[in-house]
Write a protein that holds these residues in place. Structure first.
Motif, PDB file in Angstrom:
ATOM      1  N   TYR A 211      47.382  44.991  31.186  1.00  0.00           N
ATOM      2  CA  TYR A 211      47.055  45.952  30.147  1.00  0.00           C
ATOM      3  C   TYR A 211      45.561  45.972  29.855  1.00  0.00           C
ATOM      4  O   TYR A 211      44.819  45.088  30.271  1.00  0.00           O
ATOM      5  CB  TYR A 211      47.852  45.672  28.870  1.00  0.00           C
ATOM      6  CG  TYR A 211      47.676  44.291  28.290  1.00  0.00           C
ATOM      7  CD1 TYR A 211      46.727  44.027  27.311  1.00  0.00           C
ATOM      8  CD2 TYR A 211      48.483  43.234  28.711  1.00  0.00           C
ATOM      9  CE1 TYR A 211      46.577  42.753  26.775  1.00  0.00           C
ATOM     10  CE2 TYR A 211      48.344  41.953  28.173  1.00  0.00           C
ATOM     11  CZ  TYR A 211      47.395  41.725  27.204  1.00  0.00           C
ATOM     12  OH  TYR A 211      47.253  40.466  26.681  1.00  0.00           O
ATOM     13  N   ASP A 212      45.162  47.009  29.143  1.00  0.00           N
ATOM     14  CA  ASP A 212      43.791  47.156  28.680  1.00  0.00           C
ATOM     15  C   ASP A 212      43.784  46.877  27.182  1.00  0.00           C
ATOM     16  O   ASP A 212      44.554  47.498  26.435  1.00  0.00           O
ATOM     17  CB  ASP A 212      43.273  48.575  28.929  1.00  0.00           C
ATOM     18  CG  ASP A 212      43.309  48.966  30.396  1.00  0.00           C
ATOM     19  OD1 ASP A 212      43.245  48.070  31.257  1.00  0.00           O
ATOM     20  OD2 ASP A 212      43.415  50.174  30.683  1.00  0.00           O
ATOM     21  N   LEU A 213      42.949  45.947  26.747  1.00  0.00           N
ATOM     22  CA  LEU A 213      42.849  45.603  25.336  1.00  0.00           C
ATOM     23  C   LEU A 213      41.569  46.191  24.762  1.00  0.00           C
ATOM     24  O   LEU A 213      40.468  45.815  25.167  1.00  0.00           O
ATOM     25  CB  LEU A 213      42.857  44.079  25.155  1.00  0.00           C
ATOM     26  CG  LEU A 213      42.689  43.560  23.724  1.00  0.00           C
ATOM     27  CD1 LEU A 213      43.824  44.036  22.826  1.00  0.00           C
ATOM     28  CD2 LEU A 213      42.593  42.038  23.724  1.00  0.00           C
ATOM     29  N   ARG A 214      41.728  47.128  23.836  1.00  0.00           N
ATOM     30  CA  ARG A 214      40.572  47.716  23.155  1.00  0.00           C
ATOM     31  C   ARG A 214      40.205  46.838  21.966  1.00  0.00           C
ATOM     32  O   ARG A 214      41.050  46.512  21.144  1.00  0.00           O
ATOM     33  CB  ARG A 214      40.890  49.122  22.666  1.00  0.00           C
ATOM     34  CG  ARG A 214      40.992  50.102  23.787  1.00  0.00           C
ATOM     35  CD  ARG A 214      40.426  51.468  23.387  1.00  0.00           C
ATOM     36  NE  ARG A 214      40.348  52.282  24.582  1.00  0.00           N
ATOM     37  CZ  ARG A 214      39.273  52.409  25.337  1.00  0.00           C
ATOM     38  NH1 ARG A 214      38.163  51.794  25.009  1.00  0.00           N
ATOM     39  NH2 ARG A 214      39.282  53.160  26.413  1.00  0.00           N
ATOM     40  N   ILE A 215      38.925  46.472  21.925  1.00  0.00           N
ATOM     41  CA  ILE A 215      38.407  45.629  20.857  1.00  0.00           C
ATOM     42  C   ILE A 215      37.270  46.363  20.169  1.00  0.00           C
ATOM     43  O   ILE A 215      36.394  46.939  20.839  1.00  0.00           O
ATOM     44  CB  ILE A 215      37.918  44.272  21.421  1.00  0.00           C
ATOM     45  CG1 ILE A 215      39.093  43.536  22.073  1.00  0.00           C
ATOM     46  CG2 ILE A 215      37.273  43.432  20.329  1.00  0.00           C
ATOM     47  CD1 ILE A 215      38.725  42.243  22.737  1.00  0.00           C
ATOM     48  N   ALA A 216      37.278  46.349  18.853  1.00  0.00           N
ATOM     49  CA  ALA A 216      36.243  47.025  18.065  1.00  0.00           C
ATOM     50  C   ALA A 216      34.858  46.566  18.514  1.00  0.00           C
ATOM     51  O   ALA A 216      34.628  45.377  18.712  1.00  0.00           O
ATOM     52  CB  ALA A 216      36.441  46.742  16.583  1.00  0.00           C
ATOM     53  N   GLY A 217      33.971  47.518  18.695  1.00  0.00           N
ATOM     54  CA  GLY A 217      32.592  47.204  19.048  1.00  0.00           C
ATOM     55  C   GLY A 217      32.310  47.118  20.529  1.00  0.00           C
ATOM     56  O   GLY A 217      31.154  47.056  20.931  1.00  0.00           O
ATOM     57  N   LEU A 218      33.351  47.082  21.354  1.00  0.00           N
ATOM     58  CA  LEU A 218      33.140  47.040  22.806  1.00  0.00           C
ATOM     59  C   LEU A 218      33.330  48.441  23.384  1.00  0.00           C
ATOM     60  O   LEU A 218      34.304  49.117  23.053  1.00  0.00           O
ATOM     61  CB  LEU A 218      34.119  46.078  23.479  1.00  0.00           C
ATOM     62  CG  LEU A 218      33.984  44.603  23.131  1.00  0.00           C
ATOM     63  CD1 LEU A 218      34.988  43.785  23.930  1.00  0.00           C
ATOM     64  CD2 LEU A 218      32.572  44.097  23.367  1.00  0.00           C
ATOM     65  N   PRO A 219      32.423  48.869  24.252  1.00  0.00           N
ATOM     66  CA  PRO A 219      32.533  50.223  24.795  1.00  0.00           C
ATOM     67  C   PRO A 219      33.707  50.400  25.766  1.00  0.00           C
ATOM     68  O   PRO A 219      34.245  51.498  25.882  1.00  0.00           O
ATOM     69  CB  PRO A 219      31.191  50.433  25.518  1.00  0.00           C
ATOM     70  CG  PRO A 219      30.714  49.055  25.829  1.00  0.00           C
ATOM     71  CD  PRO A 219      31.237  48.169  24.731  1.00  0.00           C
ATOM     72  N   GLU A 220      34.091  49.346  26.443  1.00  0.00           N
ATOM     73  CA  GLU A 220      35.183  49.402  27.410  1.00  0.00           C
ATOM     74  C   GLU A 220      36.236  48.359  27.061  1.00  0.00           C
ATOM     75  O   GLU A 220      35.903  47.275  26.568  1.00  0.00           O
ATOM     76  CB  GLU A 220      34.660  49.130  28.826  1.00  0.00           C
ATOM     77  CG  GLU A 220      33.667  50.155  29.334  1.00  0.00           C
ATOM     78  CD  GLU A 220      34.284  51.526  29.525  1.00  0.00           C
ATOM     79  OE1 GLU A 220      35.462  51.599  29.945  1.00  0.00           O
ATOM     80  OE2 GLU A 220      33.586  52.520  29.255  1.00  0.00           O
ATOM     81  N   PRO A 221      37.497  48.657  27.356  1.00  0.00           N
ATOM     82  CA  PRO A 221      38.530  47.651  27.077  1.00  0.00           C
ATOM     83  C   PRO A 221      38.458  46.485  28.058  1.00  0.00           C
ATOM     84  O   PRO A 221      37.931  46.620  29.169  1.00  0.00           O
ATOM     85  CB  PRO A 221      39.837  48.432  27.270  1.00  0.00           C
ATOM     86  CG  PRO A 221      39.482  49.525  28.224  1.00  0.00           C
ATOM     87  CD  PRO A 221      38.053  49.887  27.923  1.00  0.00           C
TER      88      PRO A 221
END
Length: 132
Positions: free
Chosen positions: A81-91
């Motif tokens: 999976y791809d984990l989106r994290i606040a402040g990062l442009p890419e997961p």
């Protein structure tokens, strides 16, 4: 989807959704003796410790889990999976293997592909493993 496959995925989703996204680790279906490994380092042992670790403010930046892909083979469930994290442009690209025993998660093995952030991730995982 077979009932067995759907059941195995639902067990794992308690970790992904309740643990990583909703910040409700009490709803994760951990076996009492569950262990967690990240990038080859032991980063948690026992349901109580894993639930406590999931309460860490670092997880509050988790925004979404996207593109879940599953491989279910008996008691082994792999989720990519791809984990989106606040402040990062890419997961972050994550592969996790879960071992299920008696309808509970007994082992978690996490591998992260973080591009330019890879060394930072490795340093954090190593520090966590040394602090336990």
């Amino acid at each position: 989807m077979s009932d067995f496959r759907a059941q195995q995925i639902a067990i794992v989703e308690t970790y992904l959704d309740a643990g990583l996204l909703q910040h409700k680790p009490e709803n994760v279906l951990f076996a009492e003796n569950c262990t967690r490994w990240e990038m080859g380092y032991a980063t948690g042992s026992g349901a109580a410790q894993l639930r406590e670790l999931l309460k860490d403010p670092a997880y509050e930046g988790n925004e979404a889990i996207e593109n879940r892909r599953w491989l279910v083979e008996g008691d082994e469930v792999d989720c990519f999976y791809d984990l989106r994290i606040a402040g990062l442009p890419e997961p972050l690209k994550i592969a996790t293997r879960f071992t299920i025993e008696n309808k509970l998660i007994s082992r978690i093995e996490i591998y992260v592909c973080a591009g330019e952030l890879q060394q930072i991730i490795m340093d954090q995982v190593k520090a966590l493993s040394e602090g336990l």
